[in-house]
Enzyme design. Structure first.
Site, mmCIF file in Angstrom:
data_model
loop_
_atom_site.group_PDB
_atom_site.id
_atom_site.type_symbol
_atom_site.label_atom_id
_atom_site.label_comp_id
_atom_site.label_asym_id
_atom_site.label_seq_id
_atom_site.Cartn_x
_atom_site.Cartn_y
_atom_site.Cartn_z
ATOM 1 N N ASP A 193 -55.965 9.062 -11.506
ATOM 2 C CA ASP A 193 -56.947 9.364 -12.544
ATOM 3 C C ASP A 193 -58.231 8.576 -12.305
ATOM 4 O O ASP A 193 -58.184 7.393 -11.935
ATOM 5 C CB ASP A 193 -56.331 8.968 -13.897
ATOM 6 C CG ASP A 193 -57.150 9.435 -15.083
ATOM 7 O OD1 ASP A 193 -57.303 10.658 -15.230
ATOM 8 O OD2 ASP A 193 -57.628 8.581 -15.851
ATOM 9 N N GLU A 257 -58.573 12.095 -8.405
ATOM 10 C CA GLU A 257 -59.483 12.823 -9.293
ATOM 11 C C GLU A 257 -60.839 12.175 -9.119
ATOM 12 O O GLU A 257 -61.082 11.064 -9.581
ATOM 13 C CB GLU A 257 -59.036 12.701 -10.755
ATOM 14 C CG GLU A 257 -59.898 13.554 -11.660
ATOM 15 C CD GLU A 257 -60.245 12.949 -13.007
ATOM 16 O OE1 GLU A 257 -60.687 13.688 -13.874
ATOM 17 O OE2 GLU A 257 -60.094 11.715 -13.183
HETATM 18 C C1 NOJ Z 1 -59.340 12.217 -16.459
HETATM 19 C C2 NOJ Z 1 -58.206 12.903 -17.156
HETATM 20 O O1 NOJ Z 1 -57.900 14.081 -16.481
HETATM 21 C C3 NOJ Z 1 -58.663 13.112 -18.575
HETATM 22 O O2 NOJ Z 1 -57.813 13.974 -19.289
HETATM 23 C C4 NOJ Z 1 -58.801 11.771 -19.240
HETATM 24 O O3 NOJ Z 1 -59.347 11.935 -20.531
HETATM 25 C C5 NOJ Z 1 -59.738 10.850 -18.440
HETATM 26 N N1 NOJ Z 1 -59.509 10.913 -17.036
HETATM 27 C C6 NOJ Z 1 -59.559 9.418 -18.858
HETATM 28 O O4 NOJ Z 1 -58.316 8.935 -18.422
#
Ligand code: NOJ
Length: 512
Positions: A193, A257
């Site tokens: 993440d 991500e």
């Molecule tokens: C990316 C995640 O996919 C999202 O859902 C989340 O709110 C943020 N990162 C913070 O962790």
């Protein structure tokens, strides 16, 4: 091809209206039928759920809402029996404010080692009454929260998600422990993440806020001048993770991500000693046009090939409007989403499909009182947030909760009218979106899995995109008028074909 399970919305085994790990286990045959190689599960760890589980209070335990560690072990074993890989989601940028570390930090004094695990600073102004810098939170409002003792802490997301200080060796060691915990249990890999956000710039300087795209612009890559992201030393942390992964038996992997300004910056995350994969969000961002699709594909392929990495194509996830809705909704939105899926699944590299995409689900317009996403509150009720793409999956039947749960009410309400969209209804219908995905994945395995043929562009008129991969010719008509269908045997099309023509908003796979 990896399938993203959003666990709260996938399948509820215990009738509390929330999906859970045993629910996933009971529905694994859906994934086998679909023909995926594995699945990524969004966070199921202990969490107060201030941000859908991305606020983790214990990263090595399962939240009771989702089950137990035994349920996780059972799911992993059942998945492996079916030759499905399992990827878990690690949230290294922040913990929940309920995590024991943050509770210790609150109890400790300013300047203490407990606070040094997070990003605490004194404020500006005579009384330290102003935040330490001008950074906004992604969910709206300032990225700083002040404690009664005058210290401020940084939260790039919700105030319940204090950012960790990755320059602190204790933080690095703790994440190594977390990685090893899941690898030792048998997880095949991680989705990381906010992989572009762990490193903060020296001195936490202000930046020009006008570079931040407005919410109205939808998902957008951050500007290179937005100093909150994509700092050079973030790569050291990914190299350390890679060393851990490579020290394990079998092939373990990590996918990042990473929302960064362009494909070249993105490629830096998948250099040979860093992450194995990183999401290419270019197709999520591309408007519905041949030029935009061609550019998204070309930029990604060029940049990734320079670092000898593969692309990881994405059309949707739990953070962005579902493709059907993004492409305008209704019949046209669905036609375009199906066509885009045939493009995505024919590109070289990995593909991630978000649960419900294989059913052609649209976003749901939820009433205000149902909204759970912190964005809704933090934006002062101007941005409705991401709940619309998180509504539970319809499995069977003709009315809510469509076999998702035995409870009458589900954590987000499911709409009327989804009977024809259920897995059961689509399974037997050869024209359904589910059948389209299933067939595309079968063909992908038989035509594209071996030898990984390169993508060669084919000259295409106006609003069409055409490319060849080995024997496979893919043509997308993103225009408003039908175009001539090239010669070849039709293997699959996203919608009905005309008499030797490819209608608007349609893609086709041809052989020969
Ligand atoms: C990316 C995640 O996919 C999202 O859902 C989340 O709110 C943020 N990162 C913070 O962790």
């Amino acid at each position: 091809m990896i399938y993203q399970v959003y666990p709260r919305s996938f399948a509820d085994s215990d009738g509390d209206g929330n999906g859970d790990l045993s629910g996933i286990c009971e529905r694994l045959d859906h994934l086998v039928d679909l023909g995926v190689d594995g699945f990524w599960i969004s966070p199921f760890y202990r969490s107060p759920m201030a941000d859908g589980g991305y606020d983790v209070s214990d990263p090595t335990d399962v939240d009771p809402m989702f089950g137990t560690l035994d349920d996780f072990d059972a799911l992993l074993a059942a998945a492996h029996e079916r030759r499905l890989k399992v990827i878990v989601d690690i949230v290294p940028n922040h913990f929940s404010d309920q995590h024991v570390w943050f509770q210790q930090a609150l109890a400790a004094a300013p300047g203490s080692p407990q606070r040094a695990r997070f990003i605490f600073r004194r404020g500006r102004g005579e009384q330290a009454e102003l935040p330490p810098n001008n950074w906004p939170s992604v969910f709206g409002g300032p990225a700083w929260h002040r404690l009664p003792d005058g210290d401020w802490y940084l939260h790039l997301f919700a105030p319940e998600q204090p950012d960790l200080d990755w320059t602190n060796p204790e933080v690095q060691a703790e994440f190594e422990r977390i990685f090893r915990f899941w690898l030792d249990r048998g997880a095949d890999g991680f989705r990381i993440d906010v992989a572009h956000g762990l490193a903060k710039p020296e001195g936490l300087p202000d930046f020009d806020l006008s570079v931040i795209p407005s919410h109205a612009e939808g998902a957008a890559m951050p500007s290179p001048h937005d100093v909150r992201w994509d700092r050079e030393h973030v790569h050291d942390y990914h190299r350390a993770l890679r060393t851990v992964l490579d020290s394990y038996e079998g092939s373990r992997m990590a996918v990042g991500e990473t929302w960064v300004p362009d494909a070249e910056r993105l490629a830096r995350y998948v250099r040979k000693d860093e992450l194995n994969l990183t999401f290419n969000f270019d197709l999520v961002e591309a408007e519905w046009s041949a030029v935009a699709f061609r550019k998204a594909i070309d930029d990604a392929l060029t940049a990734m090939s320079e670092v000898e990495a593969v692309c990881t194509w994405v059309l949707g996830n739990h953070d962005v409007d579902r493709p059907v809705t993004r492409y305008g909704g209704g019949v046209r939105g669905l036609a375009r989403a199906r066509a885009a899926a045939l493009v995505q699944l024919s590109l070289p590299g990995a593909a991630y499909v978000y649960n419900g995409e294989e059913l052609g689900l649209p976003n749901v317009d939820l009433p205000d009182e149902a909204l759970k996403d912190p964005t809704w509150q933090r934006s002062g009720h101007t941005d409705r947030g991401r709940d619309g793409e998180r509504v539970p999956i319809p499995w069977s039947g003709t009315s809510p909760p469509y076999g998702f749960s035995t409870a009458a009410t589900t954590w987000l309400p499911m709409p009327e009218g989804w009977g024809p969209l259920t897995v059961a209804a689509q399974r037997e219908d050869p024209e359904s979106t589910l059948s389209l995905f299933r067939r595309a994945l079968q063909l992908r395995r038989s035509l594209l899995a071996f030898g990984n043929p390169a993508l060669d562009w084919v000259d295409a008129p106006g609003e069409t995109v055409a490319y060849r991969r080995g024997d496979l010719l893919v043509v997308l008509n993103a225009g408003a008028e039908p175009v001539r269908l090239p010669a070849g045997e039709v293997l699959l099309s996203s919608g009905p074909l005309g008499d030797a023509t490819l209608p608007a908003d349609t893609a086709v796979w041809l052989q020969g």
